[in-house]
Design a protein around this motif. Sequence first.
Motif, short mmCIF file in Angstrom:
data_model
loop_
_atom_site.label_atom_id
_atom_site.label_comp_id
_atom_site.label_asym_id
_atom_site.label_seq_id
_atom_site.Cartn_x
_atom_site.Cartn_y
_atom_site.Cartn_z
N UNK A 1 -9.22 -6.20 12.70
CA UNK A 1 -8.31 -6.98 12.33
C UNK A 1 -6.97 -6.37 12.45
N UNK A 2 -6.83 -5.06 11.74
CA UNK A 2 -5.54 -4.49 11.78
C UNK A 2 -5.24 -4.19 13.24
N UNK A 3 -5.95 -3.58 13.76
CA UNK A 3 -5.74 -3.36 15.34
C UNK A 3 -5.29 -4.41 16.13
N UNK A 4 -5.83 -5.48 15.91
CA UNK A 4 -5.53 -7.16 16.60
C UNK A 4 -3.87 -7.07 16.11
N UNK A 15 -1.10 -2.32 5.03
CA UNK A 15 -1.75 -2.47 3.61
C UNK A 15 -3.34 -2.58 4.05
N UNK A 16 -4.20 -1.54 3.51
CA UNK A 16 -5.42 -1.86 3.79
C UNK A 16 -6.39 -1.24 2.60
N UNK A 26 -20.64 4.62 8.06
CA UNK A 26 -20.10 5.02 8.99
C UNK A 26 -19.06 4.11 9.62
N UNK A 27 -19.42 3.02 9.97
CA UNK A 27 -18.47 1.91 10.52
C UNK A 27 -17.19 1.79 9.70
N UNK A 28 -17.24 1.67 8.53
CA UNK A 28 -16.10 1.46 7.75
C UNK A 28 -14.99 2.92 7.74
N UNK A 29 -15.80 3.93 7.78
CA UNK A 29 -14.95 5.22 7.93
C UNK A 29 -14.30 5.33 9.38
N UNK A 30 -15.19 4.81 10.21
CA UNK A 30 -14.41 4.81 11.80
C UNK A 30 -13.46 3.87 11.81
N UNK A 31 -13.21 2.75 11.25
CA UNK A 31 -12.37 1.74 11.29
C UNK A 31 -11.41 2.54 10.65
#
Length: 83
Positions: A1-4, A15-16, A26-31
């Motif tokens: 979402x932030x990337x878009x 803000x995140x 892993x997926x959260x850390x990668x994002x």
Amino acid sequence: MHRRSLDRFAFDSVLFPYNFTMMGIGSYADDVEELLRLCAQRGVATQTIKSAARRRWQDTDQRKFSGMSPFAIAKRCAEQSST
């Protein structure tokens, strides 16, 4: 979402949510790492929000609240670091 959102608009800051426990997924850390890398490249400031909660929501039929208690958490952390 932030990337878009960053691809669509020229934001000055983002803000995140950052959560130490979630960084073990892993997926959260990668994002998070991708977001931080992108923001650094573009000179976009980052700030974390709601990084701590009092406890997980209980599995009940009662109305759910956030469980946020940041001042109590900060006080406990301060007390632990002084001992």
